[in-house]
Design a protein around this motif. Structure first.
Motif, PDB file in Angstrom:
ATOM      1  N   ALA A   1       0.830  -1.205   0.000  1.00 39.12           N
ATOM      2  CA  ALA A   1       0.000   0.000   0.000  1.00 39.12           C
ATOM      3  C   ALA A   1       0.867   1.258   0.000  1.00 39.12           C
ATOM      4  CB  ALA A   1      -0.919   0.000   1.223  1.00 39.12           C
ATOM      5  N   ALA A   2       0.240   2.384  -0.355  1.00 37.37           N
ATOM      6  CA  ALA A   2       0.974   3.650  -0.406  1.00 37.37           C
ATOM      7  C   ALA A   2       1.298   4.178   0.984  1.00 37.37           C
ATOM      8  CB  ALA A   2       0.153   4.687  -1.184  1.00 37.37           C
ATOM      9  N   HIS A   3       0.533   3.761   1.991  1.00 43.33           N
ATOM     10  CA  HIS A   3       0.747   4.256   3.349  1.00 43.33           C
ATOM     11  C   HIS A   3       0.066   3.313   4.338  1.00 43.33           C
ATOM     12  CE1 HIS A   3      -3.458   5.562   3.341  1.00 43.33           C
ATOM     13  NE2 HIS A   3      -3.232   6.109   2.162  1.00 43.33           N
ATOM     14  N   PRO A   4       0.445   3.387   5.613  1.00 47.49           N
ATOM     15  CA  PRO A   4      -0.251   2.572   6.623  1.00 47.49           C
ATOM     16  C   PRO A   4      -1.700   3.014   6.768  1.00 47.49           C
ATOM     17  CG  PRO A   4       1.845   3.425   7.458  1.00 47.49           C
ATOM     18  CD  PRO A   4       1.555   4.160   6.193  1.00 47.49           C
ATOM     19  N   SER A   5      -2.550   2.084   7.204  1.00 50.32           N
ATOM     20  CA  SER A   5      -3.965   2.395   7.380  1.00 50.32           C
ATOM     21  C   SER A   5      -4.486   1.811   8.689  1.00 50.32           C
ATOM     22  CB  SER A   5      -4.808   1.812   6.241  1.00 50.32           C
ATOM     23  OG  SER A   5      -4.467   2.374   5.006  1.00 50.32           O
ATOM     24  N   ILE A   6      -5.422   2.536   9.304  1.00 52.03           N
ATOM     25  CA  ILE A   6      -6.180   1.985  10.419  1.00 52.03           C
ATOM     26  C   ILE A   6      -7.232   1.052   9.820  1.00 52.03           C
ATOM     27  CG2 ILE A   6      -7.729   2.508  12.339  1.00 52.03           C
ATOM     28  CD1 ILE A   6      -6.303   5.213  12.582  1.00 52.03           C
ATOM     29  N   ALA A   7      -7.288  -0.159  10.305  1.00 49.63           N
ATOM     30  CA  ALA A   7      -8.092  -1.191   9.655  1.00 49.63           C
ATOM     31  C   ALA A   7      -9.548  -1.170  10.104  1.00 49.63           C
ATOM     32  CB  ALA A   7      -7.492  -2.565   9.938  1.00 49.63           C
ATOM     33  N   GLY A   8     -10.458  -1.402   9.165  1.00 49.05           N
ATOM     34  CA  GLY A   8     -11.827  -1.751   9.480  1.00 49.05           C
ATOM     35  C   GLY A   8     -12.794  -0.602   9.667  1.00 49.05           C
ATOM     36  N   ARG A   9     -14.047  -0.990   9.892  1.00 49.03           N
ATOM     37  CA  ARG A   9     -15.121  -0.045  10.201  1.00 49.03           C
ATOM     38  C   ARG A   9     -15.861  -0.552  11.424  1.00 49.03           C
ATOM     39  NH1 ARG A   9     -19.038  -0.535   5.039  1.00 49.03           N
ATOM     40  NH2 ARG A   9     -17.044  -0.639   3.963  1.00 49.03           N
ATOM     41  N   LEU A  10     -16.374   0.357  12.221  1.00 45.31           N
ATOM     42  CA  LEU A  10     -16.979   0.017  13.499  1.00 45.31           C
ATOM     43  C   LEU A  10     -18.501   0.092  13.434  1.00 45.31           C
ATOM     44  CD1 LEU A  10     -14.566   1.825  15.985  1.00 45.31           C
ATOM     45  CD2 LEU A  10     -15.157  -0.600  16.063  1.00 45.31           C
ATOM     46  N   SER A  11     -19.145  -0.948  13.979  1.00 45.93           N
ATOM     47  CA  SER A  11     -20.587  -0.943  14.196  1.00 45.93           C
ATOM     48  C   SER A  11     -20.824  -0.813  15.697  1.00 45.93           C
ATOM     49  CB  SER A  11     -21.219  -2.255  13.706  1.00 45.93           C
ATOM     50  OG  SER A  11     -20.989  -2.448  12.329  1.00 45.93           O
ATOM     51  N   PRO A  12     -21.602   0.187  16.142  1.00 48.25           N
ATOM     52  CA  PRO A  12     -21.829   0.349  17.578  1.00 48.25           C
ATOM     53  C   PRO A  12     -22.557  -0.857  18.174  1.00 48.25           C
ATOM     54  CG  PRO A  12     -22.488   2.320  16.369  1.00 48.25           C
ATOM     55  CD  PRO A  12     -22.249   1.244  15.347  1.00 48.25           C
ATOM     56  N   GLY A  13     -22.315  -1.092  19.459  1.00 48.51           N
ATOM     57  CA  GLY A  13     -23.057  -2.111  20.186  1.00 48.51           C
ATOM     58  C   GLY A  13     -24.333  -1.513  20.742  1.00 48.51           C
ATOM     59  N   HIS A  14     -24.706  -1.941  21.943  1.00 49.87           N
ATOM     60  CA  HIS A  14     -25.933  -1.421  22.539  1.00 49.87           C
ATOM     61  C   HIS A  14     -25.812   0.020  23.009  1.00 49.87           C
ATOM     62  CE1 HIS A  14     -27.578  -5.733  23.492  1.00 49.87           C
ATOM     63  NE2 HIS A  14     -27.603  -5.436  22.216  1.00 49.87           N
ATOM     64  N   GLY A  15     -24.600   0.475  23.219  1.00 48.52           N
ATOM     65  CA  GLY A  15     -24.373   1.851  23.644  1.00 48.52           C
ATOM     66  C   GLY A  15     -23.594   2.624  22.602  1.00 48.52           C
ATOM     67  N   PRO A  16     -23.386   3.923  22.832  1.00 46.86           N
ATOM     68  CA  PRO A  16     -22.616   4.727  21.878  1.00 46.86           C
ATOM     69  C   PRO A  16     -21.140   4.341  21.906  1.00 46.86           C
ATOM     70  CG  PRO A  16     -23.122   6.009  23.837  1.00 46.86           C
ATOM     71  CD  PRO A  16     -23.878   4.718  23.969  1.00 46.86           C
ATOM     72  N   LEU A  17     -20.453   4.584  20.795  1.00 47.74           N
ATOM     73  CA  LEU A  17     -19.018   4.334  20.744  1.00 47.74           C
ATOM     74  C   LEU A  17     -18.284   5.347  21.605  1.00 47.74           C
ATOM     75  CD1 LEU A  17     -18.499   3.627  16.925  1.00 47.74           C
ATOM     76  CD2 LEU A  17     -18.287   1.984  18.793  1.00 47.74           C
ATOM     77  N   ASN A  18     -17.335   4.874  22.367  1.00 48.60           N
ATOM     78  CA  ASN A  18     -16.556   5.746  23.244  1.00 48.60           C
ATOM     79  C   ASN A  18     -15.099   5.323  23.164  1.00 48.60           C
ATOM     80  OD1 ASN A  18     -15.797   7.627  25.150  1.00 48.60           O
ATOM     81  ND2 ASN A  18     -16.487   6.403  26.904  1.00 48.60           N
ATOM     82  N   LEU A  19     -14.419   5.772  22.128  1.00 50.46           N
ATOM     83  CA  LEU A  19     -13.035   5.367  21.904  1.00 50.46           C
ATOM     84  C   LEU A  19     -12.083   6.144  22.805  1.00 50.46           C
ATOM     85  CD1 LEU A  19     -14.509   4.347  19.288  1.00 50.46           C
ATOM     86  CD2 LEU A  19     -12.339   4.725  18.107  1.00 50.46           C
TER      87      LEU A  19
END
Length: 394
Positions: free
Chosen positions: A360-378
């Protein structure tokens, strides 16, 4: 942080489930510790497996089948994980689901699309945990192969090496990560591992077995040197790394183009020959890079005929061992642990790919997130990726 890794490989025989607890290692700086809380292989029911295998053949299929398998595999994954969590009395903070690769399209060495199915919404709904999925597409969008992704895990497990070392996975497709002193790590698919073996095993057993159990079928046959030479002439083996492949190339119709004119070839000789093909192409790839140690994992390591042939092809100067001996990591847990690791990296804002591993041309953060029962809190993103992963005792 407890992360569940779910992996469905190109052999399409079962779902690998790992529950892994990640902790900052207090012993060494920049080291991440992981404790394997559970490792399970959950076989697909006959109908689901048959439909997945149908999707992997290079033939037109109805869109309704794709949609159906997407939902059924998602629900199967959710229920399998929930059962493991219930047995252990723990809940996952994050689930990473690879899904089933049904297309990995390559034109002139460039991956133009990759598709994994197994609807993550079912997993989020049943478990209540957020789900990371579609972990290959971003690397492909950045010009990478999207495969193999395991180079990140292999590099963290091995650390610095004193001599060229290959970490090998024998799934449906074989891939290696090569690490050597003063050289950037390299990862690529070498060719088929069990993909062609499984085709013949199903035929010989009339569908009763989906693989060559204990290598017994190949052990009954003799390698046909002419057939092996024709198989080895495939241009894929001469392509430079990084490169990737899949059942879009190595499938039943592909094999039949070689077998069709050999009506006198016995079925056990045919499976012995494709077993020799796997061993030869892996050994050739290792030889090119001067590898002196091979650390193997994946379903193919349960085939003593394949491993014996591989050891012979590698020669007496190369050590062949397993991940259990090298890292304390059960061979069946490695690919699902990779998914869990990618989840930990993405959750913490860290790249899960490297250009030298995928092109690849550059590193990447992998994937996409689906929320669970609550909101995402990274959490706040971490500044740097760990340099070493240590398997902790359970």
């Amino acid at each position: 942080m407890i992360i569940a890794g779910l992996m469905t490989g190109t052999s399409a025989d079962a779902l690998d489930v790992v529950l892994a607890e990640f902790v900052d290692d207090s012993i060494a700086e920049a080291t991440l510790g992981v404790r394997i809380l559970a490792s399970r292989e959950v076989e697909f029911d006959h109908r689901l497996r048959a439909d997945i295998l149908r999707l992997l053949e290079p033939a037109d299929v109805p869109l309704s089948l794709v949609s159906s398998v997407d939902a059924r595999l998602g629900l199967f994954s959710a229920e399998a994980l929930q059962q493991v969590c219930t047995e252990l009395g723990v809940e996952a903070d994050l689930v990473v689901s690879h899904g089933q690769t049904v297309r990995h399209d390559i034109t002139d060495g460039t991956v133009t699309s990759t598709l994994q199915i197994g609807q993550p919404a079912w997993i989020a709904e049943v478990t209540g945990a957020p789900v990371l999925s579609d972990v290959r597409a971003r690397d492909v969008a950045a010009g990478g192969q999207g495969a193999p992704l395991v180079g990140i895990l292999d590099g963290l497990l091995l650390g610095n090496v004193e001599a060229p070392t290959a970490v090998l996975n024998l799934g449906g497709i074989a891939n290696i990560t090569v690490l050597a002193p003063e050289r950037a790590p390299l990862a690529f698919d070498t060719g088929p591992a069990n993909a062609l073996i499984d085709v013949l095993a199903r035929r010989i057993t009339k569908g009763e077995e989906g693989f060559d159990r204990d290598g017994d079928l190949a052990a009954r046959g003799r390698v046909d040197d002419d057939l092996l030479a024709d198989l080895l002439a495939d241009p894929y083996y001469r392509l430079p790394a990084p490169k990737s492949t899949g059942k879009e190339l190595f499938h039943a119709d592909y094999l039949d183009r070689f077998l069709g004119t050999r009506t006198n070839l016995g079925e056990h000789d045919a499976i012995a020959t494709v077993t020799a093909l796997t061993a030869r192409t892996v050994a050739d790839a290792c030889r090119v890079h001067g590898v002196t140690t091979v650390i193997a994992s994946g379903g193919g390591t349960r085939n003593p005929t394949l491993l014996g042939r591989l050891a012979s092809e590698l020669g007496p100067g190369v050590t062949l061992t397993g991940t259990e001996e090298a890292f304390g990591l059960p061979e069946g847990a490695k690919e699902a642990l990779l998914m869990a690791l990618l989840g930990w990296l993405s959750w913490n804002g860290l790249a899960g790919t490297e250009p030298n591993l995928t092109g690849a041309a550059h590193p990447s953060i992998a994937g996409r997130l689906s929320p669970g029962h609550g909101p995402l809190n990274l959490p706040a993103p971490r500044e740097a990726r760990p340099t070493h992963l240590r398997i902790l005792p359970t």
